[in-house]
Design a protein around this motif. Structure first.
Motif, PDB file in Angstrom:
ATOM      1  N   THR A 190       0.551  -1.477   0.172  1.00  0.00           N
ATOM      2  CA  THR A 190      -0.107   0.188   0.052  1.00  0.00           C
ATOM      3  C   THR A 190       0.959   1.689   0.231  1.00  0.00           C
ATOM      4  OG1 THR A 190      -0.668   0.416   2.178  1.00  0.00           O
ATOM      5  CG2 THR A 190      -2.048  -1.326   1.205  1.00  0.00           C
ATOM      6  N   ARG A 191       0.133   2.261  -0.796  1.00  0.00           N
ATOM      7  CA  ARG A 191       0.991   3.646  -0.388  1.00  0.00           C
ATOM      8  C   ARG A 191       1.222   4.331   1.113  1.00  0.00           C
ATOM      9  NH1 ARG A 191      -3.881   7.387  -3.049  1.00  0.00           N
ATOM     10  NH2 ARG A 191      -4.358   5.843  -3.864  1.00  0.00           N
ATOM     11  N   GLU A 192       0.809   4.136   2.044  1.00  0.00           N
ATOM     12  CA  GLU A 192       0.195   4.303   3.021  1.00  0.00           C
ATOM     13  C   GLU A 192       1.815   3.799   4.155  1.00  0.00           C
ATOM     14  OE1 GLU A 192      -2.489   3.337   2.909  1.00  0.00           O
ATOM     15  OE2 GLU A 192      -3.494   5.276   2.146  1.00  0.00           O
ATOM     16  N   LEU A 193       2.115   2.209   3.442  1.00  0.00           N
ATOM     17  CA  LEU A 193       3.097   1.655   4.123  1.00  0.00           C
ATOM     18  C   LEU A 193       5.180   1.951   3.372  1.00  0.00           C
ATOM     19  CD1 LEU A 193       2.188  -2.319   3.963  1.00  0.00           C
ATOM     20  CD2 LEU A 193       3.017  -0.880   5.958  1.00  0.00           C
ATOM     21  N   ALA A 194       4.770   2.341   1.453  1.00  0.00           N
ATOM     22  CA  ALA A 194       5.426   2.976   1.277  1.00  0.00           C
ATOM     23  C   ALA A 194       5.629   4.080   1.596  1.00  0.00           C
ATOM     24  CB  ALA A 194       4.901   3.076   0.000  1.00  0.00           C
ATOM     25  N   GLU A 195       5.541   4.964   1.918  1.00  0.00           N
ATOM     26  CA  GLU A 195       5.600   6.646   3.269  1.00  0.00           C
ATOM     27  C   GLU A 195       5.861   6.581   4.014  1.00  0.00           C
ATOM     28  OE1 GLU A 195       6.365   9.412   1.340  1.00  0.00           O
ATOM     29  OE2 GLU A 195       4.315   8.904   0.180  1.00  0.00           O
ATOM     30  N   GLN A 196       5.452   5.524   4.938  1.00  0.00           N
ATOM     31  CA  GLN A 196       6.406   4.706   6.338  1.00  0.00           C
ATOM     32  C   GLN A 196       7.678   4.232   6.356  1.00  0.00           C
ATOM     33  OE1 GLN A 196       4.134   2.496   8.682  1.00  0.00           O
ATOM     34  NE2 GLN A 196       1.613   3.202   8.191  1.00  0.00           N
ATOM     35  N   ILE A 197       7.580   3.304   5.664  1.00  0.00           N
ATOM     36  CA  ILE A 197       9.561   3.005   5.069  1.00  0.00           C
ATOM     37  C   ILE A 197      10.288   3.821   4.581  1.00  0.00           C
ATOM     38  CG2 ILE A 197      10.239   1.661   3.486  1.00  0.00           C
ATOM     39  CD1 ILE A 197       8.268  -0.146   3.894  1.00  0.00           C
ATOM     40  N   ASN A 198       9.443   4.856   3.472  1.00  0.00           N
ATOM     41  CA  ASN A 198      10.464   6.096   3.056  1.00  0.00           C
ATOM     42  C   ASN A 198      11.086   7.236   4.307  1.00  0.00           C
ATOM     43  OD1 ASN A 198      12.368   7.069   1.046  1.00  0.00           O
ATOM     44  ND2 ASN A 198      10.523   8.229   0.745  1.00  0.00           N
ATOM     45  N   ASP A 199       9.865   7.359   5.398  1.00  0.00           N
ATOM     46  CA  ASP A 199      10.101   7.691   6.392  1.00  0.00           C
ATOM     47  C   ASP A 199      11.523   7.760   7.288  1.00  0.00           C
ATOM     48  OD1 ASP A 199       7.881   9.561   5.802  1.00  0.00           O
ATOM     49  OD2 ASP A 199       6.650   8.794   7.138  1.00  0.00           O
ATOM     50  N   VAL A 200      11.070   6.063   7.816  1.00  0.00           N
ATOM     51  CA  VAL A 200      12.251   5.635   8.319  1.00  0.00           C
ATOM     52  C   VAL A 200      13.429   5.528   7.037  1.00  0.00           C
ATOM     53  CG1 VAL A 200      13.240   3.130   9.160  1.00  0.00           C
ATOM     54  CG2 VAL A 200      10.761   4.039   9.400  1.00  0.00           C
ATOM     55  N   ILE A 201      13.480   5.178   6.244  1.00  0.00           N
ATOM     56  CA  ILE A 201      14.438   5.955   5.786  1.00  0.00           C
ATOM     57  C   ILE A 201      15.357   7.097   5.584  1.00  0.00           C
ATOM     58  CG2 ILE A 201      15.482   5.452   2.718  1.00  0.00           C
ATOM     59  CD1 ILE A 201      13.683   3.743   1.908  1.00  0.00           C
ATOM     60  N   LYS A 202      14.170   7.989   5.206  1.00  0.00           N
ATOM     61  CA  LYS A 202      14.992   9.469   5.178  1.00  0.00           C
ATOM     62  C   LYS A 202      15.730   9.661   6.770  1.00  0.00           C
ATOM     63  CE  LYS A 202      13.086  11.000   1.578  1.00  0.00           C
ATOM     64  NZ  LYS A 202      13.942  10.640   0.554  1.00  0.00           N
ATOM     65  N   GLU A 203      15.186   8.892   7.803  1.00  0.00           N
ATOM     66  CA  GLU A 203      15.368   9.244   9.474  1.00  0.00           C
ATOM     67  C   GLU A 203      16.683   8.608   9.523  1.00  0.00           C
ATOM     68  OE1 GLU A 203      13.198   6.995  12.368  1.00  0.00           O
ATOM     69  OE2 GLU A 203      13.307   8.994  13.878  1.00  0.00           O
ATOM     70  N   LEU A 204      17.296   6.984   9.140  1.00  0.00           N
ATOM     71  CA  LEU A 204      18.152   6.159   9.252  1.00  0.00           C
ATOM     72  C   LEU A 204      19.474   7.059   7.880  1.00  0.00           C
ATOM     73  CD1 LEU A 204      16.717   2.870  10.706  1.00  0.00           C
ATOM     74  CD2 LEU A 204      17.558   4.881  11.135  1.00  0.00           C
ATOM     75  N   SER A 205      18.782   8.103   6.777  1.00  0.00           N
ATOM     76  CA  SER A 205      19.392   8.243   6.934  1.00  0.00           C
ATOM     77  C   SER A 205      20.283   9.656   6.106  1.00  0.00           C
ATOM     78  CB  SER A 205      19.175   7.837   4.536  1.00  0.00           C
ATOM     79  OG  SER A 205      18.349   8.548   4.254  1.00  0.00           O
ATOM     80  N   ALA A 206      19.512  10.263   7.260  1.00  0.00           N
ATOM     81  CA  ALA A 206      19.962  11.269   7.800  1.00  0.00           C
ATOM     82  C   ALA A 206      21.582  11.573   7.175  1.00  0.00           C
ATOM     83  CB  ALA A 206      19.623  11.962   8.746  1.00  0.00           C
TER      84      ALA A 206
END
Ligand code: AMP
Length: 191
Positions: A86-102
């Protein structure tokens, strides 16, 4: 249980920028799925993980992906693909990527239907290194030549059981065929 309690993130030997990001995110102790998956994933092993949402499974695959992108190979190529239902899961995963790849300049993009394709096509042109995608739109962009799968080194099938319940199995099979055979595969399922 004792081992779990003493295994903190330091023992995973991750890139120092990822260690800083996990600290900043407030991760102190690895969750069971992280403890089980991260060492094997960092060694390049294929993984089948049983984990529900809320167990820390996203970081269990995001940290090994980021560690690989930062430690070897060329930057600016699409090298990791996460497929999720789902798109919601895609956005949640991308948020984790952004947080951990800062602070790493790793670029990621979400790909899903129901919204205009042009920003997604632009993100692909700009050299997104990690794609977080739902099956239908990803296949469209692959077929149109916008999403290039030839450099994918890591494929994650997230919430695989839900994807199959939703009828995505034929699409997922096509995606698996489109990525190089020589790759690392991680499959996560709640059941
Ligand atoms: P997930 O199961 O991937 O949906 O993650 C659930 C939540 O747990 C997210 O908000 C994460 O930020 C958080 N989280 C993941 N790993 C850890 C950890 N080792 N310590 C504390 N929180 C975590």
């Amino acid at each position: 249980l004792k081992k779990r309690n003493i295994l903190n993130f330091e023992q995973f030997n991750l890139d120092s920028r990822l260690m800083a990001a996990t600290k900043k995110a407030g991760y102190e102790t690895a969750t069971p799925i992280q403890e089980a998956a991260i060492p094997a994933a960092v060694r390049g092993r294929d993984i089948i993980g049983t984990a529900q949402t809320g167990t820390g499974k996203t970081a269990a695959f995001v940290l090994p992906i980021l560690n690989k992108l930062l430690s070897s190979g060329q930057r600016g190529l699409t090298r990791a693909l996460i497929v999720t239902p789902t798109r919601e899961l895609a956005e949640q995963i991308n948020d984790v990527i952004k947080e951990l790849s800062a602070g790493t300049k790793v670029r990621s993009a979400t790909i899903y239907g129901g919204v205009g394709a042009n920003p997604q096509i632009q993100a692909l042109r700009n050299g997104a290194e990690i794609l977080v995608a739902c099956p239908g739109r990803l296949l469209d962009l692959i077929n149109q030549g916008h999403a290039k799968m030839g450099n994918i080194e890591i494929l994650v099938l997230d919430e695989a059981d839900r994807m199959f319940d939703m009828g995505f199995l034929p699409d997922v099979k096509r995606i698996v065929k489109a990525v190089p055979e020589k790759r690392q595969t991680m499959l996560f399922s709640a059941t």
